[in-house]
Design an enzyme around this catalytic site. Sequence first.
Site, PDB file in Angstrom:
ATOM      1  N   LYS A   1       0.820  -1.217   0.000  1.00 49.45           N
ATOM      2  CA  LYS A   1       0.000   0.000   0.000  1.00 49.45           C
ATOM      3  C   LYS A   1       0.848   1.258   0.000  1.00 49.45           C
ATOM      4  O   LYS A   1       0.444   2.285  -0.543  1.00 49.45           O
ATOM      5  CB  LYS A   1      -0.960  -0.002   1.194  1.00 49.45           C
TER       6      LYS A   1
ATOM      7  N   LYS B   1      -4.013 -10.046  -6.986  1.00 50.30           N
ATOM      8  CA  LYS B   1      -5.216 -10.318  -6.195  1.00 50.30           C
ATOM      9  C   LYS B   1      -6.385  -9.442  -6.639  1.00 50.30           C
ATOM     10  O   LYS B   1      -6.172  -8.281  -7.010  1.00 50.30           O
ATOM     11  CB  LYS B   1      -4.865 -10.018  -4.736  1.00 50.30           C
TER      12      LYS B   1
ATOM     13  N   LYS C   1     -10.185  -4.008  -4.146  1.00 54.39           N
ATOM     14  CA  LYS C   1     -11.366  -3.164  -4.354  1.00 54.39           C
ATOM     15  C   LYS C   1     -11.101  -2.038  -5.342  1.00 54.39           C
ATOM     16  O   LYS C   1     -11.832  -1.065  -5.388  1.00 54.39           O
ATOM     17  CB  LYS C   1     -11.809  -2.582  -3.002  1.00 54.39           C
TER      18      LYS C   1
HETATM   19  P1  TYM Z   1     -10.337  -6.349   3.849  1.00 51.80           P
HETATM   20  O1  TYM Z   1     -11.439  -5.383   4.083  1.00 51.80           O
HETATM   21  O2  TYM Z   1      -9.233  -5.932   2.947  1.00 51.80           O
HETATM   22  O3  TYM Z   1     -10.919  -7.708   3.301  1.00 51.80           O
HETATM   23  C1  TYM Z   1     -11.972  -8.391   3.963  1.00 51.80           C
HETATM   24  C2  TYM Z   1     -11.746  -9.890   3.903  1.00 51.80           C
HETATM   25  O4  TYM Z   1     -11.764 -10.340   2.532  1.00 51.80           O
HETATM   26  C3  TYM Z   1     -10.596 -11.106   2.259  1.00 51.80           C
HETATM   27  N1  TYM Z   1     -10.203 -10.898   0.853  1.00 51.80           N
HETATM   28  C4  TYM Z   1     -10.062 -11.877  -0.048  1.00 51.80           C
HETATM   29  N2  TYM Z   1     -10.221 -13.211   0.027  1.00 51.80           N
HETATM   30  C5  TYM Z   1      -9.996 -13.948  -1.095  1.00 51.80           C
HETATM   31  N3  TYM Z   1      -9.620 -13.395  -2.290  1.00 51.80           N
HETATM   32  C6  TYM Z   1      -9.436 -12.055  -2.408  1.00 51.80           C
HETATM   33  N4  TYM Z   1      -9.076 -11.524  -3.575  1.00 51.80           N
HETATM   34  C7  TYM Z   1      -9.663 -11.230  -1.257  1.00 51.80           C
HETATM   35  N5  TYM Z   1      -9.581  -9.886  -1.038  1.00 51.80           N
HETATM   36  C8  TYM Z   1      -9.912  -9.702   0.263  1.00 51.80           C
HETATM   37  C9  TYM Z   1      -9.541 -10.546   3.218  1.00 51.80           C
HETATM   38  O5  TYM Z   1      -8.500 -11.456   3.425  1.00 51.80           O
HETATM   39  C10 TYM Z   1     -10.369 -10.297   4.454  1.00 51.80           C
HETATM   40  O6  TYM Z   1     -10.508 -11.472   5.223  1.00 51.80           O
HETATM   41  N6  TYM Z   1      -7.438  -6.102   7.919  1.00 51.80           N
HETATM   42  C11 TYM Z   1      -8.707  -6.613   7.422  1.00 51.80           C
HETATM   43  C12 TYM Z   1      -9.880  -6.155   8.257  1.00 51.80           C
HETATM   44  C13 TYM Z   1      -9.727  -6.436   9.695  1.00 51.80           C
HETATM   45  C14 TYM Z   1      -9.781  -7.719  10.336  1.00 51.80           C
HETATM   46  C15 TYM Z   1      -9.585  -7.470  11.726  1.00 51.80           C
HETATM   47  C16 TYM Z   1      -9.983  -9.017   9.872  1.00 51.80           C
HETATM   48  C17 TYM Z   1      -9.505  -5.513  10.668  1.00 51.80           C
HETATM   49  N7  TYM Z   1      -9.420  -6.115  11.874  1.00 51.80           N
HETATM   50  C18 TYM Z   1      -9.566  -8.522  12.644  1.00 51.80           C
HETATM   51  C19 TYM Z   1      -9.961 -10.071  10.795  1.00 51.80           C
HETATM   52  C20 TYM Z   1      -9.767  -9.820  12.169  1.00 51.80           C
HETATM   53  C21 TYM Z   1      -8.891  -6.117   5.994  1.00 51.80           C
HETATM   54  O7  TYM Z   1      -8.368  -5.112   5.602  1.00 51.80           O
HETATM   55  O8  TYM Z   1      -9.749  -6.852   5.240  1.00 51.80           O
END
Ligand code: TYM
Length: 329
Positions: free
Chosen positions: A112, A195, A198
Site C-alpha cells: 500500500k 489479487k 477493491k
Molecule cells: P479487507 O477489508 O481488505 O478484506 C476483507 C476480507 O476479505 C478477504 N479478501 C479476499 N479473500 C480472497 N480473495 C481475495 N481476492 C480477497 N480480497 C480480500 C480478506 O482477506 C479479508 O478477510 N485487515 C482486514 C480487516 C480487519 C480484520 C480485523 C480481519 C480488521 N481487523 C480482525 C480479521 C480480524 C482487511 O483489511 O480486510
Amino acid sequence: MAERILTGIKPTGQLTLGNYIGVLKNLKETTSRGESFIFIADLHALTLPIEPEVLRQNSINLACIYLAAGMNREKAVLFLQSEVSAHAELNAIMQNYLYMGELSRMTQFKDKSAKMKENAIGLGLFAYPVLMACDIVLYNATTIPVGEDQIQHVELTRDLVKRFNNRYGDLLQMPKYEVRKVGARIMSLSDPTVKMSKSDPKGDIFLLDDLAVVRKKIMSAVTDMGCEVKYDEENKPGISNLLTIYAALKGVSIEEAEKTFEGSRYGDFKKAVADVACEELGAFQERYHYFLDNKIYEEVLREGAKKANEESQKVLKKVKQAVGLLTVN
Ligand code: TYM
C-alpha cells in the site's frame, strides 16, 4: 475454551467477489459454530484517504452485506469498530508491544505504501496491524476466518499474544486464522497474477454490480494459451482462477470442477462460471436490498455495539491492571 469466531472487513470501496468467496460465503456456517463477533472495521478505513459521506454509506452497505451473507443473528454480534472505544484504548497500550521492524515487514503495508510519497504515509497505515491485533484479542477470539492476504496479520497477533503472555501471565487468548481450502485468494479477472482488490473496476466483480455487468466481466476475463480447462496456476492462471471461482461458489472441489469441464471450450466454460456467479449474486443482492430498504441494520448495530462494549471491557480491564495502570473507581 469454546470456539469464538471473529472477523472484520474495511468499509472502503465496493466489496468484491474476492471478499465474498474469501469470507462472506462461509459466514453462515462460521457464525453458527460458536459465539461470533463480526465487525465493520471503520477505524481501519481511515488509514487511507476517504470522503466522510462515502465512509458512512459504505458502513451501512457493509452491515447489510453481512446480514445478506446469512450471518447467524442468534450467535453473532455485529458492530461498528468505532462504536466500541476499547479498540482504540487497547491500541494505545499494545502499540508498545509490537515493534517498528515487525510492522515494516508486513506485505500489506509494503504494497500500500509503495506508490505513496513518504510524507503522505499516515502513521495509522503503518500501525494498522496493532489495531487489528487488538480487535482480535479483545474478544478472546479463537478463530479468525480471513482471506490469504490477512494471514500475516494474524500471525503477528499470535506473536503479540505470546510476548504479552510471557511477560504478564496467561492473559490473552491465542487466536488462529482459518482460510478456505478453495478461494482464499481470488485473482483479478483482467490480470490473474494479482489479487482481486477493491480498486480495479475491470478486473473486479463487485458484489452489487448489475448482473449483466457481472456476466460481461466474466465473459471477457483474461484466459490463457491452449484450450484445455485445467487447473495449473503457473501456466494457466486465468483458467485456474475461474475454476476456483466456480468451485468455491458451487461448493465442489477443484478436481470435480475440472471433471465437469473436461473437453469444454473456454467460451462454454466461462458461460457456466457466469451463470453460477449471477445466480449466487442475484439472490444475495435481493437479500441485501431487503436489509437496506427496511433499515434492519440500525437496530442490529445498536444492539451489537452494546454487547461488544460489554464483552471487550473484560479483557481491557485485565490488560490495564496487568500493565500497571492505576484505577481509582
Ligand atoms: P479487507 O477489508 O481488505 O478484506 C476483507 C476480507 O476479505 C478477504 N479478501 C479476499 N479473500 C480472497 N480473495 C481475495 N481476492 C480477497 N480480497 C480480500 C480478506 O482477506 C479479508 O478477510 N485487515 C482486514 C480487516 C480487519 C480484520 C480485523 C480481519 C480488521 N481487523 C480482525 C480479521 C480480524 C482487511 O483489511 O480486510
